[in-house]
Design a protein around this motif. Structure first.
Motif, PDB file in Angstrom:
ATOM      1  N   SER A  50       1.144  -1.096  -0.077  1.00  0.00           N
ATOM      2  CA  SER A  50       0.057  -0.228  -0.259  1.00  0.00           C
ATOM      3  C   SER A  50       1.041   0.772  -0.144  1.00  0.00           C
ATOM      4  CB  SER A  50      -0.861   0.248   0.803  1.00  0.00           C
ATOM      5  OG  SER A  50      -0.062   0.206   2.785  1.00  0.00           O
ATOM      6  N   LYS A  51       2.238   0.895   0.503  1.00  0.00           N
ATOM      7  CA  LYS A  51       3.165   1.843   0.305  1.00  0.00           C
ATOM      8  C   LYS A  51       4.080   1.659  -1.402  1.00  0.00           C
ATOM      9  CE  LYS A  51       2.042   3.859   4.227  1.00  0.00           C
ATOM     10  NZ  LYS A  51       1.283   4.918   4.731  1.00  0.00           N
ATOM     11  N   GLY A  52       3.676   1.237  -1.573  1.00  0.00           N
ATOM     12  CA  GLY A  52       4.241   1.653  -3.244  1.00  0.00           C
ATOM     13  C   GLY A  52       5.946   0.714  -3.062  1.00  0.00           C
ATOM     14  N   ASN A  53       5.582  -0.280  -2.272  1.00  0.00           N
ATOM     15  CA  ASN A  53       6.544  -1.823  -2.031  1.00  0.00           C
ATOM     16  C   ASN A  53       6.200  -2.418  -3.085  1.00  0.00           C
ATOM     17  OD1 ASN A  53       9.014   0.262  -0.791  1.00  0.00           O
ATOM     18  ND2 ASN A  53       6.996   0.013   0.185  1.00  0.00           N
ATOM     19  N   LYS A  54       7.302  -3.660  -4.129  1.00  0.00           N
ATOM     20  CA  LYS A  54       7.587  -5.179  -4.191  1.00  0.00           C
ATOM     21  C   LYS A  54       8.489  -5.875  -3.052  1.00  0.00           C
ATOM     22  CE  LYS A  54       8.121  -7.868  -7.483  1.00  0.00           C
ATOM     23  NZ  LYS A  54       8.690  -8.119  -9.320  1.00  0.00           N
ATOM     24  N   ILE A  55       7.947  -6.567  -2.900  1.00  0.00           N
ATOM     25  CA  ILE A  55       8.348  -7.748  -1.650  1.00  0.00           C
ATOM     26  C   ILE A  55       8.950  -8.441  -1.890  1.00  0.00           C
ATOM     27  CG2 ILE A  55       7.581  -8.741   0.383  1.00  0.00           C
ATOM     28  CD1 ILE A  55       6.422  -6.555   0.363  1.00  0.00           C
ATOM     29  N   PHE A  56      10.611  -9.023  -1.499  1.00  0.00           N
ATOM     30  CA  PHE A  56      10.965  -9.166  -1.948  1.00  0.00           C
ATOM     31  C   PHE A  56      11.916 -10.077  -1.142  1.00  0.00           C
ATOM     32  CE2 PHE A  56      11.139  -6.221  -5.369  1.00  0.00           C
ATOM     33  CZ  PHE A  56      11.922  -7.246  -6.558  1.00  0.00           C
ATOM     34  N   ASN A  57      12.279 -11.806  -1.041  1.00  0.00           N
ATOM     35  CA  ASN A  57      12.178 -12.755   0.378  1.00  0.00           C
ATOM     36  C   ASN A  57      13.910 -12.861   0.691  1.00  0.00           C
ATOM     37  OD1 ASN A  57      10.358 -13.283   1.804  1.00  0.00           O
ATOM     38  ND2 ASN A  57       9.650 -14.125  -0.694  1.00  0.00           N
ATOM     39  N   ASP A  58      14.195 -12.665   1.780  1.00  0.00           N
ATOM     40  CA  ASP A  58      15.675 -11.903   1.852  1.00  0.00           C
ATOM     41  C   ASP A  58      15.883 -13.340   1.926  1.00  0.00           C
ATOM     42  OD1 ASP A  58      19.055 -10.478   3.101  1.00  0.00           O
ATOM     43  OD2 ASP A  58      18.510 -12.110   4.318  1.00  0.00           O
ATOM     44  N   HIS A  59      15.802 -14.872   2.847  1.00  0.00           N
ATOM     45  CA  HIS A  59      15.621 -15.841   3.258  1.00  0.00           C
ATOM     46  C   HIS A  59      14.768 -16.046   3.522  1.00  0.00           C
ATOM     47  CE1 HIS A  59      16.892 -13.876   7.071  1.00  0.00           C
ATOM     48  NE2 HIS A  59      16.768 -15.585   7.688  1.00  0.00           N
ATOM     49  N   PHE A 109       9.701 -16.047   7.072  1.00  0.00           N
ATOM     50  CA  PHE A 109       9.903 -16.129   5.267  1.00  0.00           C
ATOM     51  C   PHE A 109      10.908 -14.586   5.771  1.00  0.00           C
ATOM     52  CE2 PHE A 109       7.839 -18.688   3.544  1.00  0.00           C
ATOM     53  CZ  PHE A 109       8.160 -18.640   1.621  1.00  0.00           C
ATOM     54  N   THR A 110      11.767 -13.908   5.198  1.00  0.00           N
ATOM     55  CA  THR A 110      11.995 -12.691   5.416  1.00  0.00           C
ATOM     56  C   THR A 110      12.445 -11.442   4.565  1.00  0.00           C
ATOM     57  OG1 THR A 110      13.604 -14.216   7.170  1.00  0.00           O
ATOM     58  CG2 THR A 110      14.750 -11.138   6.280  1.00  0.00           C
ATOM     59  N   VAL A 111      11.638 -10.675   4.525  1.00  0.00           N
ATOM     60  CA  VAL A 111      11.411  -9.224   3.668  1.00  0.00           C
ATOM     61  C   VAL A 111      12.990  -8.541   3.800  1.00  0.00           C
ATOM     62  CG1 VAL A 111      10.640  -7.102   3.532  1.00  0.00           C
ATOM     63  CG2 VAL A 111       9.288  -8.656   4.417  1.00  0.00           C
ATOM     64  N   ASP A 112      13.179  -8.328   2.761  1.00  0.00           N
ATOM     65  CA  ASP A 112      14.653  -7.794   2.504  1.00  0.00           C
ATOM     66  C   ASP A 112      14.349  -6.095   1.671  1.00  0.00           C
ATOM     67  OD1 ASP A 112      16.748  -6.350   0.603  1.00  0.00           O
ATOM     68  OD2 ASP A 112      16.811  -7.758  -0.745  1.00  0.00           O
ATOM     69  N   ILE A 113      14.316  -5.516   3.418  1.00  0.00           N
ATOM     70  CA  ILE A 113      14.301  -4.185   3.158  1.00  0.00           C
ATOM     71  C   ILE A 113      15.413  -3.087   1.870  1.00  0.00           C
ATOM     72  CG2 ILE A 113      14.168  -2.023   4.701  1.00  0.00           C
ATOM     73  CD1 ILE A 113      12.567  -4.292   5.721  1.00  0.00           C
ATOM     74  N   CYS A 169       4.250 -19.662  13.446  1.00  0.00           N
ATOM     75  CA  CYS A 169       5.547 -18.678  12.353  1.00  0.00           C
ATOM     76  C   CYS A 169       6.206 -16.915  12.582  1.00  0.00           C
ATOM     77  CB  CYS A 169       5.390 -19.059  11.494  1.00  0.00           C
ATOM     78  SG  CYS A 169       5.097 -20.654  10.817  1.00  0.00           S
ATOM     79  N   TYR A 170       6.626 -16.951  12.285  1.00  0.00           N
ATOM     80  CA  TYR A 170       6.994 -14.696  12.863  1.00  0.00           C
ATOM     81  C   TYR A 170       7.162 -14.216  11.279  1.00  0.00           C
ATOM     82  CZ  TYR A 170      11.786 -16.471  13.271  1.00  0.00           C
ATOM     83  OH  TYR A 170      12.541 -17.071  13.422  1.00  0.00           O
ATOM     84  N   TYR A 171       7.409 -12.918  10.796  1.00  0.00           N
ATOM     85  CA  TYR A 171       8.274 -12.553   9.991  1.00  0.00           C
ATOM     86  C   TYR A 171       8.999 -11.675  10.407  1.00  0.00           C
ATOM     87  CZ  TYR A 171       6.633 -11.080   5.107  1.00  0.00           C
ATOM     88  OH  TYR A 171       6.743 -10.935   3.511  1.00  0.00           O
ATOM     89  N   GLU A 172      10.073 -11.767   9.723  1.00  0.00           N
ATOM     90  CA  GLU A 172      11.622 -10.930   9.798  1.00  0.00           C
ATOM     91  C   GLU A 172      12.009  -9.918   9.178  1.00  0.00           C
ATOM     92  OE1 GLU A 172      16.053 -12.171  10.401  1.00  0.00           O
ATOM     93  OE2 GLU A 172      15.054 -13.988  10.744  1.00  0.00           O
TER      94      GLU A 172
END
Length: 267
Positions: free
Chosen positions: A30-39, A166-170, A232-235
């Motif tokens: 919603s803030k204009g981002n595309k999500i990529f997973n780091d690990h 899963f982990t969001v690649d900041i 589980c959790y989100y990192e």
């Protein structure tokens, strides 16, 4: 399986057990981002039937290679991380295992019973990461006994083989430039952070900063009762540039040690 098929399947199961992850993704988008997973991370026991090497099979078959190993003395864990040999846009894979022999004979016996209960056919598919709990309905009494020794074993007893997080690649977010900004954004939107060892684990000097929200809790039907237990959790990970101009690609043991606690019932 291709890497796309692997991670689509893992995400489908993970997001169902971790509603907060999908909500967070929607907030970022919603803030204009595309999500990529780091690990993506997994947990297991060091029994040769289900150890790191066994869980790694679908990733190795898809072109991943081993890139580092880590020892967690206090939690009695050992881990390895894997990266794709050629495609740097797919997530890293982090697999840890409990060093069962370092615990009580009672815990060792119960872990052996769990693994003995897995159908032989499941052990040879090379697909354990997708299988969840394979040893039948858990006992709350046993869950509490395991928890008294190690949260890790208790969590694994209930949740089985699945994506632990899963982990969001900041680094790849369009509208956030630091982990601090991300954490504040999450807190404003009602998410509780894992503050064990500080809200942000790691420093720019270590080339990796990590944070995580606390694990979701889902109802689990035990033999004796139904209880809400951590799933589980989100990192979130921000990687810094090293002297050679490349982003750090490994993990920091001291930080990962505290990230593990995102599933602790006491937090």
């Amino acid at each position: 399986m291709t890497t796309t098929e692997i991670f689509d399947s893992l995400w489908s199961e993970y997001s169902e057990r971790t509603p907060s992850a999908q909500k967070i993704n929607e907030l970022f988008i919603s803030k204009g981002n595309k999500i990529f997973n780091d690990h993506v991370a997994f947990r297991t026991f060091d029994d040769p039937r289900v150890n790191i090497e066994v869980l790694a099979k679908p990733f190795l078959a898809a072109g991943y290679v081993e890139c580092g190993d880590y020892t967690f003395e206090a939690k009695k864990l050992y881990a390895k991380h894997y990266e794709h040999a050629t495609d740097k846009n797919v997530p890293r894979v982090f697999i840890s295992q409990l060093k069962v022999a370092e615990f009580s004979s009672e815990l060792q016996t119960e872990v052996k019973k769990m693994i003995d209960a897995i159908p032989e056919s499941e052990l040879h598919t090379g697909q354990l990461v997708f299988k969840g709990r394979l040893w039948g309905q858990p006992s709350f009494d046993l869950y509490e006994k395991l928890q008294a020794e190690t949260e890790y074993a208790a969590w694994l007893y209930v949740n089985g083989f699945c994506s632990n997080h899963f982990t969001v690649d900041i680094n790849k977010l369009e509208t956030f430039s630091s982990l601090q900004e991300v954490n504040e954004f999450l807190k404003v939107n009602g998410f509780k952070m894992n503050t064990s060892g500080g809200e942000i684990k790691g420093t720019p000097a270590q080339f990796l900063e990590q944070s995580s929200v606390l694990a979701d809790r889902i109802p689990v039907e035990f033999k004796e009762t139904t209880k809400e237990i951590t799933s589980c959790y989100y990192e979130f990970a921000f990687r810094h540039e090293m002297a050679n101009g490349k982003l750090f690609s490994g993990f920091v043991t001291g930080s990962a040690d505290k990230i593990f606690e995102s599933t602790d019932m006491k937090l």
